[in-house]
Motif scaffolding. Sequence first.
Motif, mmCIF file in Angstrom:
data_model
loop_
_atom_site.group_PDB
_atom_site.id
_atom_site.type_symbol
_atom_site.label_atom_id
_atom_site.label_comp_id
_atom_site.label_asym_id
_atom_site.label_seq_id
_atom_site.Cartn_x
_atom_site.Cartn_y
_atom_site.Cartn_z
ATOM 1 N N TYR A 115 0.992 -1.443 -0.038
ATOM 2 C CA TYR A 115 -0.153 0.296 -0.429
ATOM 3 C C TYR A 115 1.031 0.916 -0.269
ATOM 4 C CZ TYR A 115 -3.279 3.524 0.913
ATOM 5 O OH TYR A 115 -3.994 4.660 1.185
ATOM 6 N N PHE A 154 -4.672 3.631 6.469
ATOM 7 C CA PHE A 154 -5.454 2.586 5.538
ATOM 8 C C PHE A 154 -5.135 1.879 6.578
ATOM 9 C CE2 PHE A 154 -3.356 -1.271 2.519
ATOM 10 C CZ PHE A 154 -4.594 -1.231 2.988
ATOM 11 N N SER A 165 -13.241 -4.827 -0.718
ATOM 12 C CA SER A 165 -12.270 -3.298 0.427
ATOM 13 C C SER A 165 -11.139 -2.860 -0.693
ATOM 14 C CB SER A 165 -12.271 -3.837 1.849
ATOM 15 O OG SER A 165 -11.549 -2.828 2.264
ATOM 16 N N GLU A 166 -10.696 -3.546 -1.581
ATOM 17 C CA GLU A 166 -9.188 -3.421 -1.797
ATOM 18 C C GLU A 166 -9.012 -4.765 -3.434
ATOM 19 O OE1 GLU A 166 -7.583 -0.884 -1.204
ATOM 20 O OE2 GLU A 166 -8.587 -0.222 0.811
#
Length: 185
Positions: A26, A45, A108-109
């Motif tokens: 990330y 995050f 979600s990601e």
Amino acid sequence: MTTGIAIRHYTGDQAPALRPLLLDVYTEIYADAARTDPFASPDRFAEGLDHWTARPGWSCVIGYDNDQPVGYAYGAPLPPGSRWWGGLLTDVPADTITENGTRTYAFSELMVREPWRKTGTARRLHDTLLTHRPEQRATLLVDQDHPKVHALYQSWGWTTLGDLRPRLPDAPLFHAMLLGLPLAP
């Protein structure tokens, strides 16, 4: 499409060991955005990651090129009374956003590191995470400042439900999207 990528599946009990890797990827991908956007900060995050990985049913897939992580996708089922729909700005029938814990998987990601973009890796991670989900549908949020990402998800079969702004500090305006499950393998 990249065929040399090995995709591994993980569950919530493995999340603590995965946390450093997920944060590193990330931080690399969002380094530029984090300089000017508080919502993209690695600390924010990390808080969200901890929230997601603690959810029952959390699952994750990570792609590897040899021993290099190339990207990942994760999510979890929405529980009854989920706050996911709390920032919905579009009027929809109440039964559309009523959750029972097994109806909707929140995707979600999804992130892929730069060297592996435009290789089909994002789609493989997406499909691998969602193909065997038992829920009726999946949902995700796409930042409205990223129309190419929105168009990509539409090309994968997602439809836009409406506008949503999460009740989080500095949250952008998102498109809330839905996808019927199961995906064909």
